[in-house]
Motif scaffolding. Sequence first.
Motif, PDB file in Angstrom:
ATOM      1  N   ARG A  19       0.243  -1.190   0.243  1.00  0.00           N
ATOM      2  CA  ARG A  19      -0.003  -0.085  -0.361  1.00  0.00           C
ATOM      3  C   ARG A  19       1.055   1.138   0.174  1.00  0.00           C
ATOM      4  NH1 ARG A  19      -2.788  -3.483  -1.866  1.00  0.00           N
ATOM      5  NH2 ARG A  19      -3.408  -4.338  -1.088  1.00  0.00           N
ATOM      6  N   ARG A  20       2.353   1.929   0.887  1.00  0.00           N
ATOM      7  CA  ARG A  20       2.869   2.406   0.604  1.00  0.00           C
ATOM      8  C   ARG A  20       3.263   2.910  -0.785  1.00  0.00           C
ATOM      9  NH1 ARG A  20       3.666   7.152   1.345  1.00  0.00           N
ATOM     10  NH2 ARG A  20       5.771   7.224   1.576  1.00  0.00           N
ATOM     11  N   LEU A  21       3.996   1.786  -1.355  1.00  0.00           N
ATOM     12  CA  LEU A  21       4.609   1.248  -2.503  1.00  0.00           C
ATOM     13  C   LEU A  21       3.718   1.736  -3.724  1.00  0.00           C
ATOM     14  CD1 LEU A  21       7.114  -1.640  -2.620  1.00  0.00           C
ATOM     15  CD2 LEU A  21       7.491   0.632  -2.504  1.00  0.00           C
ATOM     16  N   GLU A  22       2.433   1.447  -3.407  1.00  0.00           N
ATOM     17  CA  GLU A  22       1.016   2.098  -4.241  1.00  0.00           C
ATOM     18  C   GLU A  22       1.108   3.857  -4.027  1.00  0.00           C
ATOM     19  OE1 GLU A  22      -1.875  -0.530  -2.891  1.00  0.00           O
ATOM     20  OE2 GLU A  22      -1.050  -1.583  -5.009  1.00  0.00           O
ATOM     21  N   GLN A  23       1.163   4.201  -2.662  1.00  0.00           N
ATOM     22  CA  GLN A  23       0.974   5.630  -1.985  1.00  0.00           C
ATOM     23  C   GLN A  23       1.686   6.410  -2.609  1.00  0.00           C
ATOM     24  OE1 GLN A  23       0.323   5.699   1.370  1.00  0.00           O
ATOM     25  NE2 GLN A  23      -1.540   5.554   1.937  1.00  0.00           N
ATOM     26  N   MET A  24       3.275   5.918  -3.082  1.00  0.00           N
ATOM     27  CA  MET A  24       4.585   6.456  -3.292  1.00  0.00           C
ATOM     28  C   MET A  24       4.564   6.359  -5.212  1.00  0.00           C
ATOM     29  SD  MET A  24       7.305   4.738  -0.975  1.00  0.00           S
ATOM     30  CE  MET A  24       8.855   5.584  -1.290  1.00  0.00           C
ATOM     31  N   THR A  25       4.123   5.552  -5.651  1.00  0.00           N
ATOM     32  CA  THR A  25       3.551   6.076  -6.684  1.00  0.00           C
ATOM     33  C   THR A  25       2.794   6.257  -7.667  1.00  0.00           C
ATOM     34  OG1 THR A  25       4.167   3.420  -7.272  1.00  0.00           O
ATOM     35  CG2 THR A  25       3.562   3.619  -9.188  1.00  0.00           C
ATOM     36  N   ARG A  26       1.339   6.589  -7.225  1.00  0.00           N
ATOM     37  CA  ARG A  26       0.778   7.374  -7.325  1.00  0.00           C
ATOM     38  C   ARG A  26       1.651   8.932  -7.125  1.00  0.00           C
ATOM     39  NH1 ARG A  26      -3.249   4.344  -4.863  1.00  0.00           N
ATOM     40  NH2 ARG A  26      -2.680   5.425  -2.855  1.00  0.00           N
ATOM     41  N   ALA A  27       2.085   9.261  -5.400  1.00  0.00           N
ATOM     42  CA  ALA A  27       3.003  10.926  -5.872  1.00  0.00           C
ATOM     43  C   ALA A  27       3.753  11.343  -6.840  1.00  0.00           C
ATOM     44  CB  ALA A  27       3.912  10.845  -4.419  1.00  0.00           C
ATOM     45  N   TYR A  28       4.600   9.899  -7.147  1.00  0.00           N
ATOM     46  CA  TYR A  28       5.482   9.823  -8.140  1.00  0.00           C
ATOM     47  C   TYR A  28       4.494  10.601  -9.562  1.00  0.00           C
ATOM     48  CZ  TYR A  28       8.457   9.230 -11.644  1.00  0.00           C
ATOM     49  OH  TYR A  28       9.834   9.199 -12.871  1.00  0.00           O
ATOM     50  N   GLN A  29       3.726   9.625  -9.729  1.00  0.00           N
ATOM     51  CA  GLN A  29       3.078   9.926 -10.957  1.00  0.00           C
ATOM     52  C   GLN A  29       2.301  11.030 -11.077  1.00  0.00           C
ATOM     53  OE1 GLN A  29       2.800   7.958 -13.772  1.00  0.00           O
ATOM     54  NE2 GLN A  29       3.836   5.930 -12.985  1.00  0.00           N
TER      55      GLN A  29
END
Length: 60
Positions: A44-54
């Motif tokens: 879930r944290r990696l998904e949040q980081m990926t969304r923030a990056y995008q």
Amino acid sequence: MHRSWVVGVCWRCEQAEVSVMWLGPIHTDYDGAAPFYVCEPCIRRLEQMTRAYQDARPDA
């Protein structure tokens, strides 16, 4: 894509004996590759980081 959970060690937070999912191989310059298993909170944290990056990309 269907992925299966197994019991093992999370390679991100190092918690042991938890349900983890294989995300892919990790490659290094010197020792080859290893399987990258991550627990649900870390996924879930990696998904949040990926969304923030995008969201931060200028072409997004």
